[in-house]
Design an enzyme around this catalytic site. Structure first.
Site, PDB file in Angstrom:
ATOM      1  N   HIS A   1       0.865  -1.184   0.000  1.00 38.99           N
ATOM      2  CA  HIS A   1       0.000   0.000   0.000  1.00 38.99           C
ATOM      3  C   HIS A   1       0.898   1.228   0.000  1.00 38.99           C
ATOM      4  CE1 HIS A   1      -3.803   2.182   0.820  1.00 38.99           C
ATOM      5  NE2 HIS A   1      -2.960   3.066   1.326  1.00 38.99           N
ATOM      6  N   CYS A   2       0.768   2.041  -1.034  1.00 42.36           N
ATOM      7  CA  CYS A   2       1.641   3.214  -1.197  1.00 42.36           C
ATOM      8  C   CYS A   2       0.933   4.458  -0.689  1.00 42.36           C
ATOM      9  CB  CYS A   2       2.014   3.383  -2.671  1.00 42.36           C
ATOM     10  SG  CYS A   2       3.115   4.788  -2.965  1.00 42.36           S
TER      11      CYS A   2
END
Length: 359
Positions: free
Chosen positions: A185-186
């Site tokens: 998850h960025c």
């Protein structure tokens, strides 16, 4: 494990009942509020769970101790995701202002027409690649497994979504859903990186790294001149002979060079790491899992083989969606919105795509 879970549930209920009875028996003379005693009972239950789990090892204990930190990081990432996106847009826009307002006039005054044409062509191509891939990475769904009953093969059940998980699918605690071929998850995208937007994420990292390297190299001489002039003024202790325009020019060049150089090093290292993972046919999560599985099988005298590794070149073809030679231009060098090969649910790609091998 079922007996352990039943025992822990009974113990948790017993601790809550004891805490409530203590509150009722002591009345207003109780020193601690009921909520505090229930939290304390929950913490005791967490400690007890380390002893009643037959699968307890050092990794389980460490994960349990680090759980509050993981929870805080997930909460901050979920809450401040839009802030990270706005920060990235603001920093990138500030660099563009410095390039167009400060550096471009210098290029027109000092460079030859051929160098000007090269800078204009490469710079704007790089800018288009950055904007296109960042927009697609943030606005493209990473891919989710079906939540209705189906006949697709799966490897496990998600304990949180209560749905079948296909191969390479993992649960994201920030998005609170399962992601197909989840990489991570960025926060800078405020989005998960999965099957349908991983190529956009990687191409954005490559484009931004190249852009920062380009600005750092192009502005090196201007940075050295600006830094020398700024240092000379501070060392003489005299009234600065520079005008406000010249001073802002020097500070803008120093700001641009320092920011792009730092980002080029940090993001460049991250991009190289992801390139290595793509060459091996792995995601960030699978790298960790495959390392553990390799060690486990080595102890048994066996060799672990990644079933999703088709060879370095073929891995890149699958990742980039290259099916013909012309796709290296239309799908790699130029911005392209084509969907990735496969649906992210099954991975029998190459046995049915022999025509991709000689590309």
């Amino acid at each position: 494990m079922r007996l352990c879970s039943t025992f822990l549930l009974q113990r948790w209920l017993w601790l809550c009942v004891c805490a409530r009875q203590w509150h009722c028996s002591n009345g207003n003379n109780c020193r601690l509020p009921l909520c505090v005693r229930q939290i304390w009972a929950y913490l005791r239950l967490m400690v007890d769970s380390l002893y009643y789990n037959t699968l307890t090892n050092s990794e389980v204990v460490m994960d349990s101790l680090m759980e509050p930190i993981f929870w805080m990081v997930d909460l901050l990432t979920r809450r401040f995701g839009p802030v990270f996106v706005c920060l990235l847009v603001i920093l990138t826009t500030s660099i563009l202002l410095v390039v167009y307002v400060v550096m471009l006039p210098v290029i027109f005054d000092t460079y030859s027409p051929s160098w000007i044409a090269w800078h204009m062509s490469y710079g704007h191509w790089n800018l288009v690649m950055i904007v296109f891939h960042y927009y697609k990475a943030t606005n493209t769904a990473p891919g989710y497994p079906p939540k209705m009953k189906n006949s697709l093969p799966f490897v496990s059940m998600c304990k949180k979504c209560i749905i079948p998980k296909p191969a390479r699918t993992h649960h994201c605690v920030i998005c609170n859903t399962c992601i197909l071929k989840m990489d991570h998850h960025c926060p800078w995208l405020n989005n998960c990186v999965g099957h349908f937007n991983q190529r956009y994420f990687f191409c954005f990292c490559v484009s931004l790294s190249l852009g920062c390297v380009y600005c750092s190299i192009s502005g090196r001489n201007l940075f050295l001149d600006a830094y020398s002039a700024h240092s000379a003024i501070e060392s003489t202790n005299q009234t600065p002979p520079l005008t406000f325009k010249d001073e802002m020019f020097h500070k803008s060049i120093i700001y641009m060079w320092l920011l792009t150089s730092v980002v080029a090093v940090v993001l460049g290292g991250l991009t190289i790491w992801h390139a290595v993972l793509i060459s091996r046919g792995e995601t960030s999560i699978e790298r960790h899992l495959n390392s553990k599985e390799t060690k486990r099988m080595r102890k048994c005298g066996k060799v672990y083989k990644n079933s999703f590794n088709y060879g370095s070149l073929n891995n890149w073809k699958v990742f980039l969606g290259v099916e013909r030679k012309s796709h290296w231009l239309t799908r790699v060098i130029l911005p392209s919105g084509h969907v990735p090969i496969g649906n992210g649910l099954t991975w029998d790609i190459y046995p049915f795509r022999k025509d991709m091998m000689p590309v």
